[in-house]
Motif scaffolding. Sequence first.
Motif, PDB file in Angstrom:
ATOM      1  N   ILE A 239       0.845  -1.195   0.000  1.00 42.08           N
ATOM      2  CA  ILE A 239       0.000   0.000   0.000  1.00 42.08           C
ATOM      3  C   ILE A 239       0.878   1.242   0.000  1.00 42.08           C
ATOM      4  O   ILE A 239       1.757   1.389   0.858  1.00 42.08           O
ATOM      5  CB  ILE A 239      -0.938   0.034   1.224  1.00 42.08           C
ATOM      6  N   ALA A 241       0.385   4.532   1.093  1.00 41.86           N
ATOM      7  CA  ALA A 241      -0.628   5.093   1.986  1.00 41.86           C
ATOM      8  C   ALA A 241      -0.451   6.608   2.093  1.00 41.86           C
ATOM      9  O   ALA A 241       0.249   7.108   2.980  1.00 41.86           O
ATOM     10  CB  ALA A 241      -0.546   4.441   3.364  1.00 41.86           C
ATOM     11  N   THR A 265      -9.060   0.513   4.637  1.00 40.42           N
ATOM     12  CA  THR A 265      -8.110  -0.449   5.198  1.00 40.42           C
ATOM     13  C   THR A 265      -8.810  -1.748   5.563  1.00 40.42           C
ATOM     14  O   THR A 265      -8.261  -2.841   5.376  1.00 40.42           O
ATOM     15  CB  THR A 265      -7.403   0.145   6.433  1.00 40.42           C
ATOM     16  N   SER A 282       2.349  -1.566   4.277  1.00 42.06           N
ATOM     17  CA  SER A 282       1.873  -0.226   3.970  1.00 42.06           C
ATOM     18  C   SER A 282       2.993   0.773   4.225  1.00 42.06           C
ATOM     19  O   SER A 282       3.687   0.704   5.241  1.00 42.06           O
ATOM     20  CB  SER A 282       0.660   0.105   4.851  1.00 42.06           C
ATOM     21  N   HIS A 300      -5.932   3.710  10.137  1.00 42.79           N
ATOM     22  CA  HIS A 300      -5.292   2.731   9.257  1.00 42.79           C
ATOM     23  C   HIS A 300      -4.612   1.627  10.074  1.00 42.79           C
ATOM     24  O   HIS A 300      -4.830   0.428   9.848  1.00 42.79           O
ATOM     25  CB  HIS A 300      -4.277   3.491   8.403  1.00 42.79           C
TER      26      HIS A 300
END
Length: 307
Positions: A239, A241, A265, A282, A300
Amino acid sequence: MMTAYISHKDCELHDMGAGHPECPRRLSAIRDYLMERQLWDVLLHVDAPKIEKIHLYRVHGREYVDGIFSQFPIKQTKTLGDDMVANAHTLNAALRSAGGVCKAVDMVMNGQAANAFCAVRPPGHHAEKNRAMGFCVFSNVAVAAAYAIHQYDLDRVAIVDFDVHHGNGTENILQYDERVLFCSSFQHPYYPHTVPDQNRSNIVHTPMHAGTSSDEFRDWVLQQWMNKLHQFNPQLLLISAGFDAHHSDPLADIYLDDRDYYWLTSELKRLAENCCEGRIVSSLEGGYHLDALARSVYQHIRVLSGL
């Protein structure tokens, strides 16, 4: 198993100048909020190591990488590329940012952590094969994808990039690699002003107009990403993020809030549990309103850690 939180003090020493939005306080704001909400102590804290050049060479040109190294040490500040200003600590920070994401790959692939969040900077998704840009030196997540494929003989790595700016660097590097599926949402037209190419089978673009709401964003994720991700059946989910699509962020015009990052998430974690034993790495990209960033990262990580 715990969620690994990977960072390093070097990542807080890189500084692009007074008043710059991509500032060291981004990491301290996250840390302070996680402590306040009593999430900090339930995470597995790991220092990000420096990446070795061989892993950078897999995604960046050798001349580019060596050229970045050749400009250090420096005493003052200097420009490395478009919108990328370096100080004396930038090279170490960039090496630990890429190295931290690869360390996270090792930990989730070897069963040392359930998943991982890399609180690293500089971010990476704008750095192209041969160019630093957009606050980024090395393409951290692209480096990690290539590392995972090489080290663990993976055939399918998915990357989800929900930063409000298009991850042009990730796409520039990995667009022809069918072992990687890249799903990217971004405000358009907006920086970096790239034109989405809808003809790549391994690229899923989700351009968002200014003013996009939570409901629109969620619909697009479900309609454009999730079926494609399930069909791809990744062995690892990475990810990018970025939390700058938050309505409070000063650098964009999308209207997401903290709850959207919790929802997204949750969707991605459910996917990973079905496809790849929950293996998620992430890595922090954007997010420039410190309070909104801290709250969004908390949501998250709260999902990643199962709390």
